[in-house]
Write an enzyme that holds these catalytic residues in place. Sequence first.
Site, PDB file in Angstrom:
ATOM      1  N   LEU A  20      27.235  14.882 -23.675  1.00 19.38           N
ATOM      2  CA  LEU A  20      26.573  15.825 -22.788  1.00 19.38           C
ATOM      3  C   LEU A  20      27.298  15.957 -21.456  1.00 19.38           C
ATOM      4  O   LEU A  20      27.250  17.006 -20.823  1.00 19.38           O
ATOM      5  CB  LEU A  20      25.123  15.383 -22.534  1.00 19.38           C
ATOM      6  CG  LEU A  20      24.180  15.382 -23.741  1.00 19.38           C
ATOM      7  CD1 LEU A  20      22.834  14.783 -23.362  1.00 19.38           C
ATOM      8  CD2 LEU A  20      23.994  16.797 -24.281  1.00 19.38           C
ATOM      9  N   GLY A  23      30.882  11.037 -15.857  1.00 18.39           N
ATOM     10  CA  GLY A  23      31.338  10.889 -14.489  1.00 18.39           C
ATOM     11  C   GLY A  23      32.285   9.718 -14.391  1.00 18.39           C
ATOM     12  O   GLY A  23      32.818   9.244 -15.409  1.00 18.39           O
ATOM     13  N   ALA A  24      32.492   9.248 -13.182  1.00 21.58           N
ATOM     14  CA  ALA A  24      33.445   8.167 -12.974  1.00 21.58           C
ATOM     15  C   ALA A  24      32.973   6.856 -13.589  1.00 21.58           C
ATOM     16  O   ALA A  24      33.796   6.029 -14.004  1.00 21.58           O
ATOM     17  CB  ALA A  24      33.682   7.978 -11.474  1.00 21.58           C
ATOM     18  N   VAL A  28      27.308  10.307 -20.756  1.00 26.78           N
ATOM     19  CA  VAL A  28      25.958  10.595 -21.251  1.00 26.78           C
ATOM     20  C   VAL A  28      26.092  11.331 -22.576  1.00 26.78           C
ATOM     21  O   VAL A  28      26.753  12.374 -22.655  1.00 26.78           O
ATOM     22  CB  VAL A  28      25.143  11.432 -20.247  1.00 26.78           C
ATOM     23  CG1 VAL A  28      23.747  11.713 -20.816  1.00 26.78           C
ATOM     24  CG2 VAL A  28      25.023  10.706 -18.913  1.00 26.78           C
ATOM     25  N   ASP A 141      20.214  10.292  -4.218  1.00 28.29           N
ATOM     26  CA  ASP A 141      21.179  11.238  -4.811  1.00 28.29           C
ATOM     27  C   ASP A 141      20.456  12.414  -5.471  1.00 28.29           C
ATOM     28  O   ASP A 141      20.737  12.761  -6.621  1.00 28.29           O
ATOM     29  CB  ASP A 141      22.074  10.519  -5.815  1.00 28.29           C
ATOM     30  CG  ASP A 141      23.351  11.306  -6.140  1.00 28.29           C
ATOM     31  OD1 ASP A 141      23.757  12.149  -5.311  1.00 28.29           O
ATOM     32  OD2 ASP A 141      23.944  11.078  -7.210  1.00 28.29           O
TER      33      ASP A 141
END
Length: 354
Positions: A20, A23-24, A28, A141
């Site tokens: 999906l 990131g770093a 996901v 965030d």
Amino acid sequence: MTLLQSGDRVSDTLVIDRLLGEGAFAEVHRVKHEYLGWQAMKLFKKVASQEETRAMLGEARLLSTLGHPNIVRLFEANTVQTPEGVRGFFTMEYVAGGSLERLHAAHRPNVPTEMVAEVMAQIASGLALAHGQDPPIVHRDITLANILVGYDGTGMRIRVSDFGLAKKADPYTLLASAQGTYAFMAPEVLRNKGYSSASDVWSVGTIAYLLLTNSLPFDDGQPFSSYSLARFKKRLLPPSRYNETVDPDLDRIIMATLETEPENRPVTAGELFEALRDRQLAIARGPVPRTETAATAPPTERAQRLADEALALARVPGELQRAADLLEEAVNLSPQLRDHHLTKLLLWRRGVIM
């Protein structure tokens, strides 16, 4: 290349379906649970000791304490063997509609005003539970990417996700250290004065301002302006100056969330939710708000294909929920398809087909 591929088995009951996003620090995946159906799985990329893995799964521990309709649900936390070694993961509910980034892109330049008010209220409702803990849990965030947009039998249901930076505030100062995404950070966070519940409220207001005006508050149009503290010296124009469908009450609420001094904002998301609820009650008692022009842009090829697949799949016995997932994706990609199919989607979520 991702750590796990489509078809890889995570456990006796979990199989990887597709990626999906990543990131770093994590990937996901959509995964299929043998008994519970589709779920989302966050898989950490970092090689870690058992103790470090426990620390990374702190997000899962926080989520396990926050049961709320507007916070993504947690199912399981564990480790899995990958070609690169053992990695920590946890599974949570899968929301087919995707994030607010998708909704924003589909409705540019302006998301309908009442939809934005509803998005704000549901985010605030979920965060109010976190802010009400002792000491408060601050998300740190809140961005478009971390707010998921789905539908159940009653209508749109927002879920706050990605509590990876969430942290319990200091019980004495009620502050946490600064993290997050610069464009959505409150001024006090950028000044390294700590992160509070009021800083989360700022981020919610930033989202609302962006959805209504297609611009970030205090944005001077210059490269890297999100890093600049000087931009907060400018006078902020209310959303209604860019979008005439925004009413004075919503203007007032959003401008309050974007006060540059945290003590002048709603202190918690609970206060923000109450203000939005009062506005909604006033609308219910008063005249019907101005209607907005329905979107006329034709659906994208992908959105139309998803809708067509959903309509065909809904006729197959036992496939109604999978059809609803496809239609949910379609309506979040296209305002026109939302207008046309939303009632059908809500019925499907209740298990009704006509």
